[in-house]
Enzyme design. Structure first.
Site, short mmCIF file in Angstrom:
data_model
loop_
_atom_site.label_atom_id
_atom_site.label_comp_id
_atom_site.label_asym_id
_atom_site.label_seq_id
_atom_site.Cartn_x
_atom_site.Cartn_y
_atom_site.Cartn_z
N LYS A 53 0.84 -1.20 0.00
CA LYS A 53 0.00 0.00 0.00
C LYS A 53 0.87 1.25 0.00
CE LYS A 53 -3.69 -2.41 2.46
NZ LYS A 53 -4.32 -2.69 3.75
N GLN A 97 -3.92 -1.02 9.92
CA GLN A 97 -3.90 -2.37 9.34
C GLN A 97 -4.50 -3.37 10.33
OE1 GLN A 97 -2.95 -3.17 6.14
NE2 GLN A 97 -3.59 -5.25 6.57
N ASP A 120 -10.54 3.40 4.66
CA ASP A 120 -10.88 1.97 4.60
C ASP A 120 -12.39 1.76 4.58
OD1 ASP A 120 -8.91 0.07 4.26
OD2 ASP A 120 -8.31 0.03 6.36
#
Ligand code: NAD
Length: 291
Positions: A53, A97, A120
């Site tokens: 990412k 994460q 997200d």
């Protein structure tokens, strides 16, 4: 033989477009977009995902600010960092994460991220906007990536029978909401579904997101179906998906490979969401400089 839905090359094209857009903002005097990435602990798979990412961000001109915290970081400390990043005007997106170490309450962490920076899309405000079909929220990256991939290949979901296998909060559940938004007839299966084959066999479009290697066999798929494989697992040292690709590809009209299908589209969707967060912040200025 099925058409291969090539997420890797589509991602390359979209990322080039994002890079050009970022450059055009820079030329007008705006700062670069930025994404704060938080990783707690040293889970090897998470480290790989985070690195991918961050690299993808840097390539398109999105600054990535990396916070790698030790495994024993307290929940309080993590929430404190998120609080600071929420306030920081220079930070457009925040990504924590998952999964987090067991001693940290994942729900508390998701709730602590400002919905405007929740690229997200896991905050209930953004999930709610997805359910309510409100455009200005953030759609979780994997569902958004799949939506873009299907559109690119001209695969219409409206009116189709779509079966989603897996109802997890990161993929299956938000994906089902997005498919409903796109006017598909959606069936959602999960571990407690009595007979998943009953649903998979009926599907015009079959999407599997369980993490069970080769769960979907050819005899579970309708002739000519579109098959999207979200799963990522290791089998005999190889990365494989939920779908028995070699056999299913003979029956499907189109199919995503693993790797090279949904994975790169997920990262591309993260870049798009970060750009969206950045543009929203500057929208009042952008509209005057770019009428
Ligand atoms: P999760 O554990 O949250 O959800 C898994 C779902 O699958 C659950 O609803 C569970 O009930 C269901 N399930 C498990 N075994 C099943 C079975 N035998 N039959 C029917 N349903 C079953 O997982 P997740 O976070 O949604 O991730 C799912 C998979 O997708 C994982 O392999 C993950 O690595 C992968 N993933 C891939 C990407 C990508 O970019 N390609 C992104 C996110 C997740």
């Amino acid at each position: 033989m099925a058409v291969i839905l090539d997420g890797k090359s589509l991602s390359k094209k979209i990322r080039e477009e994002i890079k050009n857009e970022v450059e055009s903002f820079r030329k007008k005097g705006f700062r670069n977009p930025s994404l704060a990435v938080i990783l707690v602990g040293n889970d090897p798979a998470s480290e790989i995902y985070v690195n991918n990412k961050r690299k993808a961000c840097e390539k398109v001109g999105i600054r990535s600010l990396f916070y790698h915290l030790p495994e024993d970081t307290s929940e309080e400390k993590l929430l404190g960092l998120i609080y600071e990043l929420n306030q920081d005007e220079e930070v457009d997106g925040i990504l924590v994460q998952l999964p987090l170490p067991k001693h940290i309450d994942q729900t508390k962490v998701i709730l602590s991220i400002s919905p405007e920076k929740d690229v997200d899309g896991f905050h209930p405000e953004n999930m709610g906007k997805l359910a309510a079909q409100i455009e200005d929220g953030f759609i979780p990256c994997t569902p958004l990536g799949i939506d873009i991939l299907l559109r690119h290949y001209g695969i219409e979901v409206k009116g189709k029978d779509v079966t989603v296998v897996g109802a997890g909060f990161i993929v299956g559940r938000p994906l089902s909401l997005l498919l409903l938004w796109r006017n598909a007839t959606v069936s959602v299966c999960h571990i407690h579904t009595k007979d998943i084959t009953k649903f998979t066999k009926e599907a015009d479009i079959l999407i599997s997101a369980t993490g069970v290697p080769h769960l979907i066999k050819a005899d579970m798929v309708k002739e000519g179906a579109v098959v999207v494989d979200v799963g990522i697992s290791r089998l005999n040292g190889k990365i494989v998906g939920d779908v028995d690709f070699e056999n299913v590809k003979e029956k499907a009209s189109a199919i995503t490979p693993v790797p090279g299908g949904v994975g790169p589209m997920t990262v591309t969707a993260l870049l798009l969401n970060t750009l969206k967060a950045y543009k929203k912040k500057f929208s009042h200025l952008i509209s005057t400089t770019n009428p």
